[in-house]
Design a protein around this motif. Sequence first.
Motif, PDB file in Angstrom:
ATOM      1  N   LYS A 203       4.963 -14.724  -1.358  1.00  0.00           N
ATOM      2  CA  LYS A 203       5.792 -14.396  -2.515  1.00  0.00           C
ATOM      3  C   LYS A 203       6.266 -12.960  -2.386  1.00  0.00           C
ATOM      4  O   LYS A 203       5.550 -12.086  -1.919  1.00  0.00           O
ATOM      5  CB  LYS A 203       5.019 -14.582  -3.820  1.00  0.00           C
ATOM      6  N   ARG A 204       7.467 -12.721  -2.850  1.00  0.00           N
ATOM      7  CA  ARG A 204       8.080 -11.410  -2.714  1.00  0.00           C
ATOM      8  C   ARG A 204       7.520 -10.393  -3.699  1.00  0.00           C
ATOM      9  O   ARG A 204       7.402  -9.221  -3.403  1.00  0.00           O
ATOM     10  CB  ARG A 204       9.580 -11.559  -2.905  1.00  0.00           C
ATOM     11  N   PHE A 205       7.187 -10.847  -4.904  1.00  0.00           N
ATOM     12  CA  PHE A 205       6.694  -9.951  -5.931  1.00  0.00           C
ATOM     13  C   PHE A 205       5.303 -10.382  -6.367  1.00  0.00           C
ATOM     14  O   PHE A 205       4.993 -11.559  -6.389  1.00  0.00           O
ATOM     15  CB  PHE A 205       7.614  -9.980  -7.161  1.00  0.00           C
ATOM     16  N   PRO A 206       4.476  -9.416  -6.750  1.00  0.00           N
ATOM     17  CA  PRO A 206       3.163  -9.801  -7.289  1.00  0.00           C
ATOM     18  C   PRO A 206       3.329 -10.624  -8.553  1.00  0.00           C
ATOM     19  O   PRO A 206       4.329 -10.505  -9.261  1.00  0.00           O
ATOM     20  CB  PRO A 206       2.492  -8.461  -7.606  1.00  0.00           C
ATOM     21  N   ARG A 207       2.336 -11.435  -8.857  1.00  0.00           N
ATOM     22  CA  ARG A 207       2.387 -12.327 -10.018  1.00  0.00           C
ATOM     23  C   ARG A 207       2.714 -11.594 -11.307  1.00  0.00           C
ATOM     24  O   ARG A 207       3.459 -12.081 -12.130  1.00  0.00           O
ATOM     25  CB  ARG A 207       1.066 -13.069 -10.152  1.00  0.00           C
ATOM     26  N   GLU A 208       2.155 -10.411 -11.492  1.00  0.00           N
ATOM     27  CA  GLU A 208       2.358  -9.716 -12.758  1.00  0.00           C
ATOM     28  C   GLU A 208       3.796  -9.258 -12.982  1.00  0.00           C
ATOM     29  O   GLU A 208       4.153  -8.883 -14.084  1.00  0.00           O
ATOM     30  CB  GLU A 208       1.388  -8.535 -12.901  1.00  0.00           C
ATOM     31  N   HIS A 209       4.646  -9.298 -11.955  1.00  0.00           N
ATOM     32  CA  HIS A 209       6.035  -8.876 -12.120  1.00  0.00           C
ATOM     33  C   HIS A 209       7.034 -10.032 -12.073  1.00  0.00           C
ATOM     34  O   HIS A 209       8.212  -9.832 -12.307  1.00  0.00           O
ATOM     35  CB  HIS A 209       6.396  -7.847 -11.057  1.00  0.00           C
ATOM     36  N   ARG A 210       6.578 -11.218 -11.750  1.00  0.00           N
ATOM     37  CA  ARG A 210       7.486 -12.357 -11.662  1.00  0.00           C
ATOM     38  C   ARG A 210       7.711 -12.990 -13.020  1.00  0.00           C
ATOM     39  O   ARG A 210       6.824 -13.022 -13.861  1.00  0.00           O
ATOM     40  CB  ARG A 210       6.919 -13.431 -10.723  1.00  0.00           C
ATOM     41  N   ASP A 211       8.873 -13.503 -13.226  1.00  0.00           N
ATOM     42  CA  ASP A 211       9.206 -14.326 -14.383  1.00  0.00           C
ATOM     43  C   ASP A 211       8.927 -13.662 -15.726  1.00  0.00           C
ATOM     44  O   ASP A 211       8.577 -14.318 -16.685  1.00  0.00           O
ATOM     45  CB  ASP A 211       8.456 -15.672 -14.324  1.00  0.00           C
ATOM     46  N   ARG A 212       9.068 -12.368 -15.789  1.00  0.00           N
ATOM     47  CA  ARG A 212       8.882 -11.675 -17.065  1.00  0.00           C
ATOM     48  C   ARG A 212      10.193 -11.628 -17.823  1.00  0.00           C
ATOM     49  O   ARG A 212      11.223 -11.299 -17.273  1.00  0.00           O
ATOM     50  CB  ARG A 212       8.408 -10.248 -16.838  1.00  0.00           C
ATOM     51  N   ILE A 213      10.111 -11.960 -19.083  1.00  0.00           N
ATOM     52  CA  ILE A 213      11.263 -11.860 -19.968  1.00  0.00           C
ATOM     53  C   ILE A 213      10.929 -10.781 -20.981  1.00  0.00           C
ATOM     54  O   ILE A 213       9.955 -10.900 -21.716  1.00  0.00           O
ATOM     55  CB  ILE A 213      11.539 -13.194 -20.689  1.00  0.00           C
ATOM     56  N   ARG A 214      11.714  -9.741 -21.004  1.00  0.00           N
ATOM     57  CA  ARG A 214      11.487  -8.663 -21.966  1.00  0.00           C
ATOM     58  C   ARG A 214      12.368  -8.914 -23.194  1.00  0.00           C
ATOM     59  O   ARG A 214      13.563  -9.128 -23.068  1.00  0.00           O
ATOM     60  CB  ARG A 214      11.805  -7.315 -21.351  1.00  0.00           C
ATOM     61  N   THR A 215      11.733  -8.890 -24.347  1.00  0.00           N
ATOM     62  CA  THR A 215      12.437  -9.102 -25.611  1.00  0.00           C
ATOM     63  C   THR A 215      11.928  -8.083 -26.622  1.00  0.00           C
ATOM     64  O   THR A 215      10.922  -7.412 -26.373  1.00  0.00           O
ATOM     65  CB  THR A 215      12.165 -10.516 -26.164  1.00  0.00           C
ATOM     66  N   PRO A 216      12.588  -7.966 -27.778  1.00  0.00           N
ATOM     67  CA  PRO A 216      12.036  -7.086 -28.814  1.00  0.00           C
ATOM     68  C   PRO A 216      10.597  -7.472 -29.188  1.00  0.00           C
ATOM     69  O   PRO A 216       9.776  -6.597 -29.457  1.00  0.00           O
ATOM     70  CB  PRO A 216      12.997  -7.273 -29.992  1.00  0.00           C
ATOM     71  N   LEU A 217      10.278  -8.766 -29.179  1.00  0.00           N
ATOM     72  CA  LEU A 217       8.909  -9.203 -29.486  1.00  0.00           C
ATOM     73  C   LEU A 217       7.917  -8.678 -28.458  1.00  0.00           C
ATOM     74  O   LEU A 217       6.864  -8.141 -28.815  1.00  0.00           O
ATOM     75  CB  LEU A 217       8.818 -10.728 -29.555  1.00  0.00           C
ATOM     76  N   THR A 218       8.227  -8.818 -27.172  1.00  0.00           N
ATOM     77  CA  THR A 218       7.287  -8.357 -26.143  1.00  0.00           C
ATOM     78  C   THR A 218       7.139  -6.845 -26.187  1.00  0.00           C
ATOM     79  O   THR A 218       6.045  -6.323 -26.003  1.00  0.00           O
ATOM     80  CB  THR A 218       7.710  -8.815 -24.731  1.00  0.00           C
ATOM     81  N   GLU A 219       8.226  -6.148 -26.441  1.00  0.00           N
ATOM     82  CA  GLU A 219       8.162  -4.691 -26.501  1.00  0.00           C
ATOM     83  C   GLU A 219       7.394  -4.216 -27.736  1.00  0.00           C
ATOM     84  O   GLU A 219       6.617  -3.267 -27.662  1.00  0.00           O
ATOM     85  CB  GLU A 219       9.577  -4.099 -26.499  1.00  0.00           C
ATOM     86  N   LEU A 220       7.618  -4.850 -28.860  1.00  0.00           N
ATOM     87  CA  LEU A 220       6.988  -4.438 -30.114  1.00  0.00           C
ATOM     88  C   LEU A 220       5.493  -4.732 -30.148  1.00  0.00           C
ATOM     89  O   LEU A 220       4.696  -3.904 -30.585  1.00  0.00           O
ATOM     90  CB  LEU A 220       7.678  -5.127 -31.299  1.00  0.00           C
ATOM     91  N   THR A 221       5.104  -5.901 -29.658  1.00  0.00           N
ATOM     92  CA  THR A 221       3.702  -6.314 -29.763  1.00  0.00           C
ATOM     93  C   THR A 221       2.882  -6.039 -28.506  1.00  0.00           C
ATOM     94  O   THR A 221       1.658  -6.052 -28.559  1.00  0.00           O
ATOM     95  CB  THR A 221       3.596  -7.823 -30.075  1.00  0.00           C
ATOM     96  N   GLY A 222       3.545  -5.853 -27.369  1.00  0.00           N
ATOM     97  CA  GLY A 222       2.826  -5.604 -26.129  1.00  0.00           C
ATOM     98  C   GLY A 222       2.378  -6.856 -25.402  1.00  0.00           C
ATOM     99  O   GLY A 222       1.550  -6.785 -24.496  1.00  0.00           O
ATOM    100  N   VAL A 223       2.922  -8.024 -25.777  1.00  0.00           N
ATOM    101  CA  VAL A 223       2.566  -9.257 -25.069  1.00  0.00           C
ATOM    102  C   VAL A 223       3.420  -9.392 -23.821  1.00  0.00           C
ATOM    103  O   VAL A 223       4.474  -8.770 -23.698  1.00  0.00           O
ATOM    104  CB  VAL A 223       2.707 -10.511 -25.975  1.00  0.00           C
TER     105      VAL A 223
END
Length: 134
Positions: free
Chosen positions: A20-40
């Motif tokens: 795999k090109r990227f480590p698991r923790e960086h793949r398929d992440r969707i950043r939204t106001p919810l993820t930014e606000l809550t830290g999920v």
Amino acid sequence: MSRSYDSSARSWTRRPAEKKRFPREHRDRIRTPLTELTGVEHPIVQTGMGWVAGPRLVTATAEAGGLGILASATMTLAELEQAIVETKGRTEKPFGVNLRADAADAMDRVNLLVKYGVKALPLCWPPSANSLTS
């Protein structure tokens, strides 16, 4: 393992799968106001469901990267505190607690959430008898 066709041998051969090109923790992440606000990690919310959304379900959701919500409407204030402490003992990831805005002890519950640093507070206001009629 993956397969490739060797045309000179006219046969399929097995070869190791590509890394795999990227480590698991960086793949398929969707950043939204919810993820930014809550830290999920993922914009997924497991809602509070009475008698179902307890510390185990909330912890599993949080550990999977979503926002787990404890259902507090079916709990006494003491049971809610115990559930929050248990959930915090099971995970360091953010979670929330839902409250009924019309609960007699709503402010005590809010103070409890502040005390323990709960990240999210979804509120519900139950419908009145008048709102159910046409």
